[in-house]
Design a protein around this motif. Structure first.
Motif, PDB file in Angstrom:
ATOM      1  N   ILE A 224       0.856  -1.196   0.000  1.00 22.76           N
ATOM      2  CA  ILE A 224       0.000   0.000   0.000  1.00 22.76           C
ATOM      3  C   ILE A 224       0.891   1.245   0.000  1.00 22.76           C
ATOM      4  N   ASP A 225       0.534   2.213  -0.820  1.00 23.95           N
ATOM      5  CA  ASP A 225       1.249   3.497  -0.818  1.00 23.95           C
ATOM      6  C   ASP A 225       0.852   4.248   0.454  1.00 23.95           C
ATOM      7  N   PRO A 226       1.837   4.529   1.341  1.00 24.69           N
ATOM      8  CA  PRO A 226       1.468   5.176   2.612  1.00 24.69           C
ATOM      9  C   PRO A 226       0.902   6.584   2.428  1.00 24.69           C
ATOM     10  N   ASP A 227       1.266   7.247   1.323  1.00 24.56           N
ATOM     11  CA  ASP A 227       0.776   8.617   1.110  1.00 24.56           C
ATOM     12  C   ASP A 227      -0.667   8.652   0.625  1.00 24.56           C
ATOM     13  N   THR A 228      -0.993   7.744  -0.294  1.00 23.86           N
ATOM     14  CA  THR A 228      -2.340   7.780  -0.885  1.00 23.86           C
ATOM     15  C   THR A 228      -3.288   6.752  -0.274  1.00 23.86           C
ATOM     16  N   GLY A 229      -2.723   5.740   0.360  1.00 25.69           N
ATOM     17  CA  GLY A 229      -3.555   4.666   0.909  1.00 25.69           C
ATOM     18  C   GLY A 229      -4.049   3.711  -0.166  1.00 25.69           C
ATOM     19  N   ARG A 230      -3.554   3.886  -1.395  1.00 26.48           N
ATOM     20  CA  ARG A 230      -3.992   3.008  -2.490  1.00 26.48           C
ATOM     21  C   ARG A 230      -2.991   1.874  -2.689  1.00 26.48           C
ATOM     22  N   THR A 245     -12.220  -6.165 -11.530  1.00 24.58           N
ATOM     23  CA  THR A 245     -12.096  -4.961 -12.344  1.00 24.58           C
ATOM     24  C   THR A 245     -10.683  -4.394 -12.222  1.00 24.58           C
ATOM     25  N   ILE A 246     -10.147  -3.944 -13.367  1.00 27.84           N
ATOM     26  CA  ILE A 246      -8.781  -3.400 -13.385  1.00 27.84           C
ATOM     27  C   ILE A 246      -8.868  -1.881 -13.415  1.00 27.84           C
ATOM     28  N   ASN A 247      -8.323  -1.248 -12.399  1.00 22.98           N
ATOM     29  CA  ASN A 247      -8.380   0.206 -12.303  1.00 22.98           C
ATOM     30  C   ASN A 247      -7.127   0.817 -12.936  1.00 22.98           C
ATOM     31  N   VAL A 248      -7.344   1.748 -13.851  1.00 22.43           N
ATOM     32  CA  VAL A 248      -6.229   2.427 -14.525  1.00 22.43           C
ATOM     33  C   VAL A 248      -6.391   3.921 -14.276  1.00 22.43           C
ATOM     34  N   ALA A 249      -5.445   4.511 -13.543  1.00 29.41           N
ATOM     35  CA  ALA A 249      -5.500   5.941 -13.219  1.00 29.41           C
ATOM     36  C   ALA A 249      -4.445   6.674 -14.043  1.00 29.41           C
ATOM     37  N   VAL A 250      -4.888   7.487 -14.997  1.00 26.02           N
ATOM     38  CA  VAL A 250      -3.974   8.229 -15.878  1.00 26.02           C
ATOM     39  C   VAL A 250      -4.513   9.641 -16.103  1.00 26.02           C
ATOM     40  N   GLY A 251      -3.621  10.521 -16.577  1.00 24.65           N
ATOM     41  CA  GLY A 251      -4.056  11.872 -16.933  1.00 24.65           C
ATOM     42  C   GLY A 251      -3.613  12.920 -15.924  1.00 24.65           C
ATOM     43  N   GLU A 255      -7.464  18.764  -8.549  1.00 24.61           N
ATOM     44  CA  GLU A 255      -6.935  19.617  -7.468  1.00 24.61           C
ATOM     45  C   GLU A 255      -6.626  18.804  -6.227  1.00 24.61           C
ATOM     46  N   SER A 256      -7.358  17.730  -6.032  1.00 25.33           N
ATOM     47  CA  SER A 256      -7.117  16.892  -4.845  1.00 25.33           C
ATOM     48  C   SER A 256      -5.886  16.005  -5.031  1.00 25.33           C
ATOM     49  N   GLY A 257      -5.326  16.007  -6.241  1.00 24.54           N
ATOM     50  CA  GLY A 257      -4.100  15.233  -6.475  1.00 24.54           C
ATOM     51  C   GLY A 257      -4.331  13.855  -7.068  1.00 24.54           C
ATOM     52  N   SER A 258      -5.590  13.449  -7.228  1.00 24.61           N
ATOM     53  CA  SER A 258      -5.837  12.103  -7.774  1.00 24.61           C
ATOM     54  C   SER A 258      -6.085  12.171  -9.279  1.00 24.61           C
TER      55      SER A 258
END
Lengths: 280, 168
Positions: A224-230, A245-251, A255-258
């Motif tokens: 787990i990433d300690p900064d994001t909790g993800r 389900t495969i989560n892909v976070a891009v882009g 403002e919240s940083g996600s």
């Protein structure tokens, strides 16, 4: 406090009045139908006239459909890697990654050829192009998020190379999961083995990409990433192949940083390549 | 080769499946014990990875035993264990990783062969989900062995293990 037994809402008189209203409403609705009280040929009362519709062709999910769908996913990967290479980002320090992408693209071509052979052997028609639903739902939106799309008001990512790796990892994981899932649907044991012989290769691709994103021994097992909790990307994310389900976070991050994220799922009934479909 | 699906395949293992899955179960039990031998010798950095991979194989043997019920063999495959117990605990960390990469590749090839003969879908689904991860094990172990070439990590030229070579 009002007792339920003493309430007007449940009195015999109210019940009869409500029941009478319902019967009267049904009679009015029946009278409004095309054929009056008979309610048309179906005998079901209806309001107005519904337009006629054309149903989809009868399309059972056969072994051939599953093989053609798998082949279409291979072409999604081939095209996505072509798009990634076309961005000109794999230069300098990233040149080695470009070679990995070219190798994976060649592997997917070989997989498509192998599937095409199996399809022809089963007297089917190969599907040598990308799955339109996967392009529409996952790849086109992801590429827009990475390179930007002025018309849609999407700004480009600040970290396009990192995002391309994340997208590639997602697509390889999707391909691996597709073959694993199709083992439960294929009826011919020989085809199940053939499918997984390709699926295990996609898993190896995903492992190498996971190590490129989260390198070293620390990136092998789930963490787990300690900064994001993800969850961090892991080379070996669990004891068994996952179908979740495969989560892909891009882009560009909000403002919240996600980063915006897409949820990818293995091709199911609404995205299979049925016998009546052809590349065009 | 089936062109249309007219009859659904069975879910439960058939009598033929039981023998095939029993062979796979004996191998998984042996692999669990081989990882237990190797983990203390795998090097400080790699120890957690070896321990986790050994646990995965233990989970596979438990799942296969659950599927087979009272038909499940109760012991590991001794012939396989004896053949690799020496290599599992000797050599440098990189050599041990290379040994286990080869073993995992052998398991992938074996399970693909098993999958190609299974009639019941419950067994097929389980074996497929195991193959998916054993291929990843092999790739990671290749990297831990210091292999950098993509062919070394992606290509599996291992032969399937057979009951004739490693009788239960």
């Amino acid at each position: 406090m009002t007792s339920l037994n003493g309430s007007d809402a449940f009195s015999r008189r109210k019940f009869l009045q409500t029941g009478g209203l319902a019967l009267a409403s049904a009679a009015v609705l029946a009278a409004c139908g095309k054929d009056g009280a008979a309610g048309g040929e179906s005998g079901i009362p209806r309001l107005g006239v519904a337009p006629t519709t054309t149903g989809l062709p009868d399309a059972p999910v056969t072994d051939l459909v599953l093989l053609r769908t798998a082949q279409s996913v291979e072409h999604n990967a081939i095209d996505a890697y072509a798009a990634a290479l076309g961005l000109g980002l794999f230069t300098g320090d990233a040149a080695a990654l470009g070679n990995v992408v070219k190798r994976f693209q060649a592997d997917h071509r070989a997989h498509s050829d192998a599937l095409g052979g199996l399809i022809k052997e089963a007297k089917g028609e190969a599907y040598d192009c990308a799955n339109p639903q996967i392009n529409k739902l996952y790849i086109t939106p992801a590429i827009d998020l990475i390179v930007g799309n002025k018309d849609a008001g999407i700004e480009p990512s600040d970290t396009p190379l990192d995002d391309l790796l994340v997208l590639a990892h997602g697509l390889e994981s999707l391909a691996a999961a597709t073959y694993q899932y199709y083992v439960s649907l294929l009826t011919d044991p020989a085809l199940r083995a053939a499918a997984m012989s390709i699926g295990e290769q996609e898993g190896r691709h995903a492992t190498i990409l996971a190590q490129a994103i989260n390198p070293g021994v620390a990136g092998v097992l789930p963490s787990i990433d300690p900064d994001t909790g993800r969850e961090n990307v892991a080379a070996v994310p669990g004891a068994y192949g996952s179908l979740k389900t495969i989560n892909v976070a891009v882009g560009k991050p909000s403002e919240s940083g996600s980063k915006p994220s897409l949820n990818m799922e293995t091709p199911s009934l609404n995205s299979m390549i049925y016998d009546y479909m052809s590349c065009s | 080769m089936a062109e249309t699906n007219t009859t659904a395949p069975p879910k439960q293992p058939t009598s033929g499946d039981i023998a095939t899955l029993g062979f796979a179960l004996g191998l998984e039990r042996s692999m669990t014990d081989l990882y237990a031998l190797a983990t203390p010798k795998a090097g400080k950095d790699n120890e957690a990875v070896f321990a986790a991979f050994g646990e995965h194989h233990k989970a596979y043997s438990q799942a296969l035993a659950g599927l087979l019920g009272r038909n499940a063999p109760t012991s590991r495959n001794e012939a396989f264990y004896d053949a690799f117990a020496g290599a599992a605990r000797s050599g440098s960390a990189a050599e041990i990783a290379a040994t286990f990469q080869a073993l995992e590749n052998g398991f992938v090839a074996t399970h693909l062969s098993v999958l190609g003969s299974l009639k019941g879908t419950n067994g097929a689904e389980l074996i497929a989900s195991i193959i998916a991860i054993e291929a990843r094990h092999a790739t990671v172990l290749g990297a831990l062995a210091g292999k950098k070439g993509l062919d070394d990590l992606l290509t599996n030229s291992a032969e399937a293990l057979s009951p004739e070579t490693y009788p239960a």
